[in-house]
Write a protein that holds these residues in place. Structure first.
Motif, PDB file in Angstrom:
ATOM      1  N   MET A 249       1.647   9.508 -11.243  1.00 32.65           N
ATOM      2  CA  MET A 249       3.063   9.182 -11.179  1.00 32.65           C
ATOM      3  C   MET A 249       3.261   7.715 -10.806  1.00 32.65           C
ATOM      4  SD  MET A 249       5.898  11.256  -8.944  1.00 32.65           S
ATOM      5  CE  MET A 249       5.216  12.801  -9.527  1.00 32.65           C
ATOM      6  N   THR A 250       4.216   7.082 -11.434  1.00 33.33           N
ATOM      7  CA  THR A 250       4.577   5.709 -11.091  1.00 33.33           C
ATOM      8  C   THR A 250       5.421   5.730  -9.823  1.00 33.33           C
ATOM      9  OG1 THR A 250       4.557   5.134 -13.429  1.00 33.33           O
ATOM     10  CG2 THR A 250       5.735   3.632 -11.944  1.00 33.33           C
ATOM     11  N   MET A 251       5.110   4.869  -8.878  1.00 27.60           N
ATOM     12  CA  MET A 251       5.802   4.899  -7.589  1.00 27.60           C
ATOM     13  C   MET A 251       6.212   3.500  -7.156  1.00 27.60           C
ATOM     14  SD  MET A 251       3.483   7.584  -5.419  1.00 27.60           S
ATOM     15  CE  MET A 251       2.890   9.101  -6.169  1.00 27.60           C
ATOM     16  N   LEU A 252       7.435   3.404  -6.641  1.00 26.34           N
ATOM     17  CA  LEU A 252       7.925   2.179  -6.019  1.00 26.34           C
ATOM     18  C   LEU A 252       8.295   2.509  -4.586  1.00 26.34           C
ATOM     19  CD1 LEU A 252       8.426   1.742  -9.177  1.00 26.34           C
ATOM     20  CD2 LEU A 252      10.124   0.052  -8.465  1.00 26.34           C
ATOM     21  N   LEU A 253       7.727   1.772  -3.666  1.00 22.93           N
ATOM     22  CA  LEU A 253       7.889   2.026  -2.234  1.00 22.93           C
ATOM     23  C   LEU A 253       8.495   0.816  -1.554  1.00 22.93           C
ATOM     24  CD1 LEU A 253       7.033   3.553   0.505  1.00 22.93           C
ATOM     25  CD2 LEU A 253       4.910   2.219   0.304  1.00 22.93           C
ATOM     26  N   VAL A 254       9.633   1.006  -0.892  1.00 22.53           N
ATOM     27  CA  VAL A 254      10.198  -0.013  -0.015  1.00 22.53           C
ATOM     28  C   VAL A 254       9.824   0.370   1.413  1.00 22.53           C
ATOM     29  CG1 VAL A 254      12.334  -0.971   0.947  1.00 22.53           C
ATOM     30  CG2 VAL A 254      12.114  -0.626  -1.529  1.00 22.53           C
ATOM     31  N   THR A 255       9.170  -0.553   2.117  1.00 23.07           N
ATOM     32  CA  THR A 255       8.682  -0.194   3.442  1.00 23.07           C
ATOM     33  C   THR A 255       8.513  -1.416   4.322  1.00 23.07           C
ATOM     34  OG1 THR A 255       6.927   1.014   4.635  1.00 23.07           O
ATOM     35  CG2 THR A 255       6.244  -0.350   2.765  1.00 23.07           C
ATOM     36  N   HIS A 256       8.576  -1.170   5.634  1.00 21.46           N
ATOM     37  CA  HIS A 256       8.189  -2.164   6.619  1.00 21.46           C
ATOM     38  C   HIS A 256       6.862  -1.774   7.280  1.00 21.46           C
ATOM     39  CE1 HIS A 256      11.650  -4.787   6.438  1.00 21.46           C
ATOM     40  NE2 HIS A 256      12.445  -3.737   6.473  1.00 21.46           N
ATOM     41  N   GLU A 257       6.244  -0.694   6.764  1.00 21.28           N
ATOM     42  CA  GLU A 257       4.929  -0.273   7.252  1.00 21.28           C
ATOM     43  C   GLU A 257       3.875  -1.034   6.457  1.00 21.28           C
ATOM     44  OE1 GLU A 257       4.274   1.799   9.702  1.00 21.28           O
ATOM     45  OE2 GLU A 257       6.296   2.542  10.121  1.00 21.28           O
ATOM     46  N   MET A 258       3.505  -2.208   6.949  1.00 22.87           N
ATOM     47  CA  MET A 258       2.630  -3.081   6.182  1.00 22.87           C
ATOM     48  C   MET A 258       1.228  -2.498   5.998  1.00 22.87           C
ATOM     49  SD  MET A 258       4.518  -5.637   5.327  1.00 22.87           S
ATOM     50  CE  MET A 258       5.933  -4.537   5.276  1.00 22.87           C
ATOM     51  N   GLY A 259       0.706  -1.819   7.002  1.00 24.43           N
ATOM     52  CA  GLY A 259      -0.611  -1.213   6.857  1.00 24.43           C
ATOM     53  C   GLY A 259      -0.618  -0.164   5.761  1.00 24.43           C
TER      54      GLY A 259
END
Length: 308
Positions: A249-259
């Motif tokens: 699946m193609t996924m786009l993630l917006v996050t502030h969890e850099m690790g």
């Protein structure tokens, strides 16, 4: 780079709770060019050499504020992207536009070879109507910061309702699939529970299963851990990491969890002021950023105690 009226009414209630109702057909801006295994695995018809998502010079404004500034981005089938950057840089806006929760003021977007905000009619491209937008939404699932579960429905009902109402699946089929998805996210034992009986992390895992129930080709994750207590974050990230590993699946993630962004993504994009300032492989962005703005952002993240 980058059935009857009753069913329609119920569908509207479902999509409203999911945050995708009330979206009027988008209007074309004057300068917008027209363009001619596992149960949760997406379909694989698309060519691996052609972008699944193609964003071409899109602009989004709120009054005098330009949130996206002629941004272009191609996303290949199966690619996992992490969108990072300061708050207000346009990351979430990209996801909301792809989900047709927001329109655009310029440029155009293709998803799976079709225009998102335009449709063919009479030999030309015209602004998309609601039927076209709804069909395009079926290719995309989104998990929000806040879970948006139906509080009066069981966990199982929350996962089965959308496929039954929007795709006409039988209850037996929808429940079979829902239980498989709930098992995949570690929530099968809570199928009969109500949302009020769940922790925040459990609610978010149910929300992920609900988004997967419609078998989307693309999954969007918008700061899915930001509303969780720190001790609950890992259980949600583990589910997402497993989903990334086990599906195409193609996924786009917006996050502030850099690790997590480092471990999850094939490509990391750093946003600032509505533009992509820098992009590359996780090890390059996090270990050897080239742009001074990226370096400054990551220094602040590290100073705040976040792992990279």
């Amino acid at each position: 780079m980058t059935n009857g009226n009753r069913i329609d009414m119920n569908t509207a209630r479902v999509t409203d709770m999911l945050g995708v109702s009330g979206v009027a057909p988008a209007t074309l801006p004057p300068d917008c060019p027209a363009a001619s295994g596992d149960t949760f695995l997406p379909r694989r018809e698309a060519s691996m050499t052609k972008p699944l998502i193609s964003i071409d010079r899109i602009t989004k404004r709120y009054g005098a504020l330009t949130v996206l500034d002629e941004l272009s981005l191609d996303v290949m089938p199966g690619e996992k992207l992490a969108l990072i950057g300061p708050s207000g840089s346009g990351k979430t806006t990209i996801l909301r536009i792809l989900m047709t929760l927001e329109s655009i003021d310029g440029g155009h977007i293709e998803v799976d070879g079709e225009q998102l905000f335009h449709m063919p009619r009479g030999g030309q491209m015209v602004p998309a109507n609601e039927r076209h937008l709804q069909r395009m939404r079926e290719k995309i699932g989104m998990v929000f910061q806040h879970f948006n579960l139906f509080p009066h429905k069981s966990v199982l009902d929350n996962v089965t309702l959308a496929p039954m109402l929007t795709k006409g699946e039988s209850r037996e089929s929808a429940e079979k699939r829902a239980l498989e998805l709930l098992d995949m996210v570690g929530m099968a034992d809570k199928a009969k529970s109500r949302p009020a009986q769940l922790s925040g992390g459990q609610k978010q895992r149910v929300a992920i299963a609900r988004a997967l129930a419609l078998a989307p080709r693309i999954m969007l994750f918008d700061e899915v851990t930001s509303a969780l207590d720190p001790e609950l974050v890992e259980e949600v990230l583990n589910v997402m990491q497993r989903l990334a590993r086990q599906t195409d699946m193609t996924m786009l993630l917006v996050t502030h969890e850099m690790g997590f962004a480092h471990d999850f993504a094939d490509r990391v994009l750093f946003f600032d002021r509505g533009r992509i300032v820098e992009e590359g492989k996780p090890e390059d962005i996090f270990s050897h950023p080239e742009h001074e703005r990226t370096k400054a952002f990551l220094r602040k993240i590290i100073a705040g105690g976040r792992r990279i």
